[in-house]
Design a protein around this motif. Structure first.
Motif, PDB file in Angstrom:
ATOM      1  N   ARG A 100       0.830  -1.211   0.000  1.00  7.04           N
ATOM      2  CA  ARG A 100       0.000   0.000   0.000  1.00  7.04           C
ATOM      3  C   ARG A 100       0.864   1.261   0.000  1.00  7.04           C
ATOM      4  O   ARG A 100       0.543   2.232  -0.676  1.00  7.04           O
ATOM      5  CB  ARG A 100      -0.910   0.005   1.241  1.00  7.04           C
ATOM      6  CG  ARG A 100      -2.158  -0.832   1.079  1.00  7.04           C
ATOM      7  CD  ARG A 100      -3.099  -0.190   0.052  1.00  7.04           C
ATOM      8  NE  ARG A 100      -4.381  -0.908  -0.038  1.00  7.04           N
ATOM      9  CZ  ARG A 100      -5.379  -0.511  -0.795  1.00  7.04           C
ATOM     10  NH1 ARG A 100      -5.248   0.573  -1.562  1.00  7.04           N
ATOM     11  NH2 ARG A 100      -6.503  -1.199  -0.843  1.00  7.04           N
ATOM     12  N   LYS A 127      -6.117  -3.682   9.695  1.00  6.86           N
ATOM     13  CA  LYS A 127      -7.415  -4.347   9.570  1.00  6.86           C
ATOM     14  C   LYS A 127      -8.514  -3.674  10.412  1.00  6.86           C
ATOM     15  O   LYS A 127      -9.418  -4.335  10.928  1.00  6.86           O
ATOM     16  CB  LYS A 127      -7.303  -5.829   9.946  1.00  6.86           C
ATOM     17  CG  LYS A 127      -6.281  -6.597   9.126  1.00  6.86           C
ATOM     18  CD  LYS A 127      -6.222  -8.062   9.500  1.00  6.86           C
ATOM     19  CE  LYS A 127      -5.144  -8.807   8.710  1.00  6.86           C
ATOM     20  NZ  LYS A 127      -5.075 -10.234   9.035  1.00  6.86           N
ATOM     21  N   ASP A 168     -10.813  -2.068   9.316  1.00  5.50           N
ATOM     22  CA  ASP A 168     -12.089  -2.166   8.589  1.00  5.50           C
ATOM     23  C   ASP A 168     -12.960  -3.309   9.119  1.00  5.50           C
ATOM     24  O   ASP A 168     -14.162  -3.366   8.826  1.00  5.50           O
ATOM     25  CB  ASP A 168     -11.829  -2.376   7.094  1.00  5.50           C
ATOM     26  CG  ASP A 168     -10.994  -3.623   6.828  1.00  5.50           C
ATOM     27  OD1 ASP A 168      -9.816  -3.647   7.274  1.00  5.50           O
ATOM     28  OD2 ASP A 168     -11.514  -4.562   6.205  1.00  5.50           O
ATOM     29  N   SER A 206      -6.162   0.292   7.242  1.00  2.00           N
ATOM     30  CA  SER A 206      -6.736  -0.904   6.625  1.00  2.00           C
ATOM     31  C   SER A 206      -6.053  -1.088   5.280  1.00  2.00           C
ATOM     32  O   SER A 206      -6.232  -0.275   4.363  1.00  2.00           O
ATOM     33  CB  SER A 206      -8.249  -0.759   6.437  1.00  2.00           C
ATOM     34  OG  SER A 206      -8.749  -1.819   5.642  1.00  2.00           O
ATOM     35  N   ARG A 229      -6.691  -3.438   3.322  1.00  2.00           N
ATOM     36  CA  ARG A 229      -7.679  -3.945   2.349  1.00  2.00           C
ATOM     37  C   ARG A 229      -8.395  -2.800   1.657  1.00  2.00           C
ATOM     38  O   ARG A 229      -8.581  -2.806   0.427  1.00  2.00           O
ATOM     39  CB  ARG A 229      -8.686  -4.858   3.056  1.00  2.00           C
ATOM     40  CG  ARG A 229      -9.632  -5.591   2.082  1.00  2.00           C
ATOM     41  CD  ARG A 229     -10.545  -6.538   2.835  1.00  2.00           C
ATOM     42  NE  ARG A 229     -11.494  -5.806   3.664  1.00  2.00           N
ATOM     43  CZ  ARG A 229     -12.667  -5.311   3.189  1.00  2.00           C
ATOM     44  NH1 ARG A 229     -13.004  -5.464   1.932  1.00  2.00           N
ATOM     45  NH2 ARG A 229     -13.474  -4.671   4.006  1.00  2.00           N
ATOM     46  N   THR A 230      -8.790  -1.756   2.439  1.00  2.00           N
ATOM     47  CA  THR A 230      -9.532  -0.634   1.859  1.00  2.00           C
ATOM     48  C   THR A 230      -8.644   0.570   1.559  1.00  2.00           C
ATOM     49  O   THR A 230      -9.054   1.482   0.847  1.00  2.00           O
ATOM     50  CB  THR A 230     -10.641  -0.196   2.824  1.00  2.00           C
ATOM     51  OG1 THR A 230     -10.051   0.317   4.022  1.00  2.00           O
ATOM     52  CG2 THR A 230     -11.549  -1.359   3.165  1.00  2.00           C
ATOM     53  N   LYS A 262      -7.634   2.590   3.972  1.00  4.32           N
ATOM     54  CA  LYS A 262      -7.966   3.622   4.963  1.00  4.32           C
ATOM     55  C   LYS A 262      -6.706   4.072   5.711  1.00  4.32           C
ATOM     56  O   LYS A 262      -5.962   3.269   6.257  1.00  4.32           O
ATOM     57  CB  LYS A 262      -8.997   3.061   5.946  1.00  4.32           C
ATOM     58  CG  LYS A 262      -9.354   3.989   7.100  1.00  4.32           C
ATOM     59  CD  LYS A 262     -10.423   3.365   7.984  1.00  4.32           C
ATOM     60  CE  LYS A 262     -10.614   4.158   9.272  1.00  4.32           C
ATOM     61  NZ  LYS A 262     -10.884   5.572   9.054  1.00  4.32           N
TER      62      LYS A 262
END
Length: 526
Positions: free
Chosen positions: A69, A162, A164, A196, A198-199, A201
């Protein structure tokens, strides 16, 4: 190697010198006590390597995802099982001059991975530690961060991944829990981010912080501070071990010194023990003198001035003196006193050695190496030399007149040979002394003077015998104990050497610590 401004180049060189100095100090310490030298070459390598951020955490916390990321690219492999099998360097876009290092999990099921992670921590300038809301700051994570804080002393940034998966309220609770754990490990809570991967954020907030924080001057500071802080930790560990080892050596030396002092005190106290035998010898001679006085009083009043009578009474006197000496059992009692004194000395010596060995056995348990308590040849005391000295004691300290008179008497009165002048054993001496003094002393005033002179001579003889016996036995005691103490001298020399080496090591350590602290102060001012 990191590029330093010219004005900071001296700090870089001084830092390399302190690493070299600490390495040499550990080599010196290894000669004194059991200590392993840390991998100081890793600190030198850290100074020479590009600025690095070490991404670590337990597997499945999202380390590789965070790295991907931050770089906006799929640089590192991601999976639910340990996927990073080795140390992997990455150079994300936007982080010029900075290398990111992905690592196996800190609690990897593969032991080699754990060792690899801990080893590379020494090379890192910053630790980016990733935990997750699924298992936020577990005990194994806290243990790992404790190592980072206490041993490697690196700048740490903590990421909770994590988020999220949880509600904002749950997120607040987890943040509070993590901060509480970090307070137990660090004196100051490190920067903390929730993201996060995954998203995406709050990834940008993390990236912006890193870019703003890692300006060139800060990178130089962190690059120089890391190794020096680690050296301070190593020096503290070494100082503690040196102190513990020195205390053991001091305790061992104290026992040695106390034991040797007590041996000397016991030698001095021997005079009190010998007092018993001094009294026995005094009583023996007192008894002899009393017997001789009685003999003089009972017999000499009948001696006439006629030469014939004198010679005849002299012959009778010789027999009577010999009988008096026999009744006193002079030779036998003196021999018994010598044997008893020698036996008592042997027991006393064994007591001294037993006390010393008990002390030294304690010292041996304190020793870092295999010190063996020395043995002592504890055989019987050889009294031959002592007896020989006693046989000539009659000549020592006597005035010339009496010595010559005794020698003349020993060659025989009226043809009666009493003893040879070379022997002078105790009974022969007393008999010759009596005959010499009283053969021609029938006049009362002369007898009185001769009796007084006889008493003085026998008391002098008593003192000579007493002194010779004491000196002989005490010399035997001193010789055997010197044999014992001489066997301790090599160990005492080793102890003195260790104490001197420990003091030298401490002085060098303090000098290095001062230099490191000076470097850190100057680094803070960059």
């Amino acid at each position: 190697m990191v590029t330093l401004p010219v004005q900071q180049e001296h700090l870089f060189n001084r830092s390399l010198n302190t690493i070299k100095g600490v390495k040499l100090l550990f080599v010196e310490a290894e000669l004194l006590f059991d200590v392993s030298c840390p991998d100081l070459d890793a600190l030198k390598q850290q100074l020479e390597n590009p600025f690095s951020i070490f991404v670590c955490g337990e597997f499945n916390a999202g380390k590789s995802s965070v790295l991907n990321r931050l770089s906006n690219d799929e640089l590192a492999a991601v999976g639910i099982l340990p996927t990073t099998n080795s140390i992997q360097p990455y150079y994300p876009d936007g982080f010029d001059g900075i290398v990111f290092i992905d690592s196996p999990g800190t609690n990897s099921i593969i032991e080699r991975h754990q060792a690899l992670t801990e080893d590379y921590l020494q090379h890192a300038d910053i630790i980016l530690f990733v935990t997750s809301v699924e298992r936020p700051l577990t005990k194994s994570e806290l243990d790992f961060l404790s190592l980072v804080s206490k041993i490697w002393v690196r700048k740490v940034i903590v990421i909770i991944n994590k988020v999220d998966l949880i509600t904002p309220q749950e997120s607040e609770q987890i943040i509070s829990h993590v901060k509480d754990g970090l307070r137990d490990v660090f004196t100051e809570v490190p920067p903390l981010f929730t993201v996060s991967t995954r998203t995406g954020k709050d990834i940008d907030s993390l990236r912006d912080f890193l870019l703003e924080f890692l300006v060139e001057a800060e990178k130089i500071r962190l690059k120089l501070q890391g190794p020096q802080n680690s050296l301070l930790v190593y020096l503290e560990q070494l100082e503690k071990k040196n102190y513990q080892a020195r205390e053991k050596v001091i305790a061992e030396k104290t026992i040695f010194d106390r034991s040797l002092l007590r041996i000397n005190e016991r030698i001095e106290q021997y005079d009190l023990i010998f007092g018993v035998f001094r009294e026995k010898i005094r009583d023996l001679f007192t008894n002899l003198i009393q017997q001789l006085h009685k003999l003089i009083q009972d017999n000499f009043a009948f001696i006439s001035l006629l030469k014939k009578r004198i010679i005849r009474e002299d012959d009778l006197l010789e027999e009577k003196v010999a009988r008096a000496i026999k009744e006193v059992k002079l030779e036998q009692q003196m021999e018994d006193i010598v044997k008893e004194a020698a036996s008592t000395l042997l027991k006393y010596r064994e007591q001294i050695i037993r006390e010393a060995r008990e002390d030294l056995q304690v010292a041996a348990t304190l020793s870092e190496d295999s010190f063996q308590v020395p043995e002592l040849n504890s055989g019987k005391i050889d009294t031959t030399a002592i007896s020989d000295n006693l046989k000539v004691a009659s000549e020592k300290g006597l005035n010339n007149f009496l010595t010559l008179g005794t020698a003349a008497a020993a060659t025989g009165i009226g043809g009666h040979v009493v003893a040879t002048a070379a022997l002078f054993d105790l009974s022969a001496f007393v008999l010759a002394l009596m005959l010499t003094m009283f053969s021609f002393n029938a006049v009362p005033k002369q007898r009185e003077k001769a009796t007084q002179q006889l008493d003085e001579t026998l008391r002098e003889l008593q003192n000579n015998y007493t002194d010779k016996l004491k000196q002989g036995l005490q010399q035997e005691l001193v010789n055997s104990l010197n044999q014992f103490t001489d066997s301790l001298k090599p160990r005492l020399g080793e102890i003195e050497h260790k104490l001197a080496a420990s003091k030298s090591l401490e002085d060098t350590l303090q000098s290095l610590r001062q230099e490191i602290n000076d470097i850190l102060k100057e680094v803070e001012q960059l």
